[in-house]
Design an enzyme around this catalytic site. Structure first.
Site, PDB file in Angstrom:
ATOM      1  N   GLU A   1       0.826  -1.214   0.000  1.00  0.00           N
ATOM      2  CA  GLU A   1       0.000   0.000   0.000  1.00  0.00           C
ATOM      3  C   GLU A   1       0.859   1.263   0.000  1.00  0.00           C
ATOM      4  OE1 GLU A   1      -2.968  -0.327   3.079  1.00  0.00           O
ATOM      5  OE2 GLU A   1      -3.925  -1.999   2.038  1.00  0.00           O
TER       6      GLU A   1
ATOM      7  N   GLU B   1      -3.601  -9.269   0.242  1.00  0.00           N
ATOM      8  CA  GLU B   1      -4.148  -9.014   1.586  1.00  0.00           C
ATOM      9  C   GLU B   1      -5.660  -8.956   1.486  1.00  0.00           C
ATOM     10  OE1 GLU B   1      -2.053  -5.970   3.837  1.00  0.00           O
ATOM     11  OE2 GLU B   1      -3.953  -5.372   4.744  1.00  0.00           O
TER      12      GLU B   1
HETATM   13  C1  GAL Z   1      -4.157  -2.733   5.312  1.00  0.00           C
HETATM   14  C2  GAL Z   1      -2.673  -2.656   5.625  1.00  0.00           C
HETATM   15  C3  GAL Z   1      -2.313  -3.492   6.826  1.00  0.00           C
HETATM   16  C4  GAL Z   1      -3.279  -3.217   7.937  1.00  0.00           C
HETATM   17  C5  GAL Z   1      -4.660  -3.543   7.468  1.00  0.00           C
HETATM   18  C6  GAL Z   1      -5.726  -3.412   8.517  1.00  0.00           C
HETATM   19  O1  GAL Z   1      -4.593  -1.705   4.525  1.00  0.00           O
HETATM   20  O2  GAL Z   1      -1.933  -3.113   4.535  1.00  0.00           O
HETATM   21  O3  GAL Z   1      -1.010  -3.207   7.247  1.00  0.00           O
HETATM   22  O4  GAL Z   1      -3.171  -1.898   8.297  1.00  0.00           O
HETATM   23  O5  GAL Z   1      -4.973  -2.638   6.424  1.00  0.00           O
HETATM   24  O6  GAL Z   1      -6.975  -3.671   7.966  1.00  0.00           O
END
Ligand code: GAL
Length: 828
Positions: free
Chosen positions: A425, A517
């Site tokens: 991100e 993710e």
């Molecule tokens: C994502 C990020 C993670 C964590 C997660 C929580 O956007 O990559 O590190 O913050 O959100 O939902």
């Protein structure tokens, strides 16, 4: 650095290499080539951030790996913020006094740090050896020119400046939190991370093993060395290659050779078969260095239609993202603690790990090799543009090339590593600068390792049409993702945006898919909101207005609460499982971690995203995955059965290998349910009555499994269960002991929150206590802790003497419990 390697690479004919290591060179013992340098350090935390050491400094004796932050009190006003777990950083000093034997005065001696968080400076005997900002990648300093030999002592001094906060979005820990090694070699040796083993051709009959070895010569004159690399499977010698090489004084050369292995045994998730290459460097018929490289042989591909293929077979990546902290142990690494995490994940059916968002401890990758995981090895959470004021972006210009090169050099022999992620991100993903940096980083990776694809975790790679998807992403501008469009990525990595996955073949017809993710669903273990009809979004984060949640910041463990950018657990998995071209996913997260709570507000200090809580206790959705991801026969019901008469309770069951589940309340059937369409659980709405709920899963009318949950009477006793009752007496090994609170009949008391006190006798100590409660501010390092919903964890560490450790758990008004743990010195 690599460019230097490439210049000096000497290729030599394959045919001339294939000879057995037959020279009768004298054998030396190389077991001391790298010895643990973890013990007998001294530590001092400078509270005023002053970076000089006063003469009257009170040093504390410690061993590393060491994380000083985990021992501090939670502080609502901590500069680290609740993102950093409300635990302060600070400026810490470490000192170690040691002697170097006279006989080693002809050797090259260096110190290797696997990781220091962050911004360390190291001195030996007053000589500054270097500064290293990145907290996640190891480094080595040559001590030789400055050492005293014999009786005169040496002093290593390390300054760790983690005072500027926040520098991380999650809990980082502070200090020398990974292993330290003292390396003693001849003046000629294989360099740090000096081998590179690839398997360019693999068939059932034969594998070609390509071995690159870099050797340095620190002698003041050029010398000729013989380099023999022998490949072993267990203790069997399989193949060997040999080469003579002339290296200039103070020079370094890389040689490349090929070995052939017939009928190779392939590395896979189910059978992670490893080989070892042993490189011996000889000078004048004496072996002067020996260096071992574990490696595996496997083929893989990310296919546009078939997804991920391992050794030619389709494998869905069922992965989880992990941060590096080990719950109550903080970030101080301990191999057994990592292994336990991976065992818990394996048991759930996980086959992939994403090292979010940084290079992991080397031990994690060793374990992933041995246990069979598909690792996405990630480099950065930010590039030149910061996410928190004092983060790595401040060091980007000077360090990013070296740090990435070092990560690839360090990790590229691990068969478990299948992808490099150049970033998570990244703020620059929305502008051309991002594309430029992505191309630069991708080129660095390819130069070091062309055998694995490069991806980046983007949010999202494609613009989500807000008419189709009623969720808010961080980027609402009408700009394409510059990273996705840069041509730098071999796989398109999606963070969230599961609504767009089925359009991947249209949006990116030429680049395979990975969900880097997903999900970000939330739960407090063992806590349930009784009205579980609607999906709740709990969007308190940096930029999103707060939604008033439950008092005490509890989050319901029915799989119905999610961050707005994510989904429930079921929603994303349902899509991923449907299409072969969706190679798989890495769920945010396998374990809860310290910091980044959602709700993002005090008193919460640890995350709610984990499928397993901070103590290592599974939340209910663990069994949904287990029912989907393993061959194990599963039947799990939730919630507990301690409610008020008259309440209406939703009872859920996760099951597999059965046609239906029937639920009974106190012997009376409440009906049968079967999963419809793509459902992943069944549900009954039940007026509560104390007693027993029992679920029976059946196939073709025959009982497969039965599960009962009983109403517990008031808490009366404690029960202790250890994950291992026989551990090594090595001063390191751990036994993880679960405390369950029960009523007087032994029924689990699922809502009991008693404070539990621990005492220990024998050769061991308590190193962590934890309930998994994200709002608890009791120290993880204490000897008492309040249970969360009937459970608590205590971690016991063995001393160095074999014997018995006796742990007693007691609580006011409850019957105490005692457990004995054996510590053995002979155990492997
Ligand atoms: C994502 C990020 C993670 C964590 C997660 C929580 O956007 O990559 O590190 O913050 O959100 O939902």
């Amino acid at each position: 650095m690599i460019s230097k390697y490439l210049k000096s690479i000497q290729l030599f004919a394959v045919t001339s290499l294939l000879m057995l290591a037959s020279c009768g060179d004298k054998k030396t013992d190389f077991s001391n080539r790298e010895i643990s340098f973890n013990e007998n350090w001294q530590f001092y935390l400078s509270n005023d951030g002053n970076d000089t050491i006063a003469a009257n400094t009170q040093w504390k004796n410690i061993n590393v790996p060491h994380d000083w932050s985990i021992e501090l009190p939670f502080d609502e006003n901590s500069p680290a913020g609740i993102g950093g777990g409300a635990l302060n950083g600070g400026l810490g000093w470490y000192k170690k006094i040691f002697k170097t034997a006279e006989k080693d005065s002809t050797k090259v001696i260096s110190i290797v740090f696997d990781g220091v968080y962050m911004n360390s400076d190291v001195w030996v005997n007053g000589h500054h050896l270097g500064n290293h900002p990145n907290g996640y990648i190891g480094f080595e300093y040559n001590l030789t020119p400055y050492l005293n030999y014999g009786e005169k002592e040496n002093e290593i001094l390390v300054k760790v400046n983690n005072a500027k906060q926040p520098n991380s979005r999650w809990y980082s820990g502070s200090g020398i939190y990974r292993n330290v090694w003292l390396k003693t070699t001849d003046k000629a040796s294989v360099t740090q991370w000096g081998t590179y083993i690839t398997t360019p051709t693999v068939s059932d009959n034969e594998a070609i093993i390509n071995i690159e070895t870099t050797i340095k010569n620190e002698y003041p004159e050029a010398k000729e060395f013989t380099v023999i690399t022998t490949i072993f499977k267990e203790n069997n010698r399989i193949a060997s290659i040999s080469k003579k090489i002339n290296i200039a004084a103070k020079g370094k050369e890389t040689i490349i050779g090929e070995a052939y292995i017939t009928s190779p045994v392939l590395w896979s998730i189910k059978k992670p078969e490893m080989y070892t290459a042993v490189t011996q460097v000889s000078l004048n018929n004496t072996i002067v260095d020996e260096y071992k490289t574990p490696f595996g042989i496997r083929t893989f591909a990310f296919d546009l239609e078939k997804g991920f293929l391992l050794n030619g077979k389709q494998v869905k990546i069922k992965g989880v993202c992990l941060h590096h902290d080990l719950g109550p142990l903080g970030s101080a690494i301990n191999t057994r603690a990592i292994e336990r995490q991976l065992e818990i994940m394996k048991e759930m059916g996980v086959n992939g790990i994403r090292t979010s968002h940084n290079p992991p401890a080397p031990e994690l990758l060793d374990l992933c090799d041995k246990m069979g995981f598909i690792v996405m090895d990630e480099a950065y959470d930010m590039w030149a543009q910061s996410k928190t004021p004092y983060d790595y972006s401040n060091y980007w210009d000077k360090w990013h090339v070296k740090d990435l090169e070092d990560q690839i050099l360090r990790d590229r022999n691990h068969p478990s590593v299948f992808m490099w992620s150049i970033g998570n991100e990244i703020p620059e993903q929305w502008n051309e600068k991002g594309a430029e940096i992505a191309r630069e980083l991708s080129a660095i990776v390819k130069r070091m390792d062309a055998t694995r694809p490069v991806t980046a975790a983007m949010n999202p790679p494609i613009i989500v049409n807000s008419n189709e998807v009623s969720i808010q992403f961080q980027n609402t501008a009408d700009t394409p993702n510059a990273l996705a469009a840069s041509g730098a990525l071999d796989i398109i990595g999606y963070n969230y945006a599961h609504q767009t996955y089925e359009k991947h073949p249209v949006n990116f017809p030429k680049v395979p898919f990975i969900a880097t993710e997903t999900t970000s669903a939330l739960a407090t273990r063992g806590y349930y909101d009784t009205k579980s009809d609607t999906v709740k979004m709990w969007p308190k984060r940096w930029d999103i207005p707060f939604y008033e949640g439950n008092p005490g910041n509890t989050v319901s463990a029915y799989d119905q609460v999610q961050a707005p950018w994510g989904s429930t657990h079921e929603a994303t998995w349902k899509i991923i499982k449907k299409h072969d071209y969706l190679s798989g996913m890495y769920i945010w997260t396998g374990f809860d971690y310290i910091g980044e709570p959602t709700p993002y507000q005090w008193p919460s200090i640890s995350s709610y995203f984990g499928i397993v809580d901070l103590a290592g206790f599974p939340k209910d959705v663990y069994y949904m995955y287990q029912s989907e991801w393993t061959d194990k026969t599963v039947l799990h019901i939730l919630p507990h059965w301690n409610w008020k008469e008259g309440q209406t309770i939703d009872v859920w069951a996760y099951y597999n290998n059965a046609d239906e589940v029937e639920l009974y309340l106190n012997g009376k059937s409440l009906g049968k349910r079967s999963k419809q369409n793509d459902d992943l659980h069944v549900m009954w709405r039940v007026p509560f009555q104390a007693g027993t709920i029992k679920a029976v899963s059946r196939k073709d009318g025959k009982t497969v499994l039965e599960k009962e949950v009983k109403t517990a009477d008031k808490p009366a006793a404690l029960q202790l269960t250890a994950d291992r009752k026989d551990i090594k007496a090595d001063g390191n090994d751990l036994s993880f002991i679960t405390v369950d609170i029960t009523d007087n009949k032994g029924t689990f008391a699922a809502t009991a929150n008693n404070e539990i006190h621990f005492s220990i006798e024998g050769n061991g100590k308590i190193v962590g206590v934890c309930s998994g409660d994200p709002v608890s501010h009791e120290s993880y390092k204490g000897s008492s802790h309040t249970a969360l919903n009937g459970k608590c964890l205590v971690i016991v560490q063995a001393g160095k003497q074999a014997g018995t450790i006796k742990l007693t758990a007691s609580a006011d008004g409850l019957q105490k419990a005692i457990i004995e743990i054996k510590t053995s010195s002979e155990k492997e």
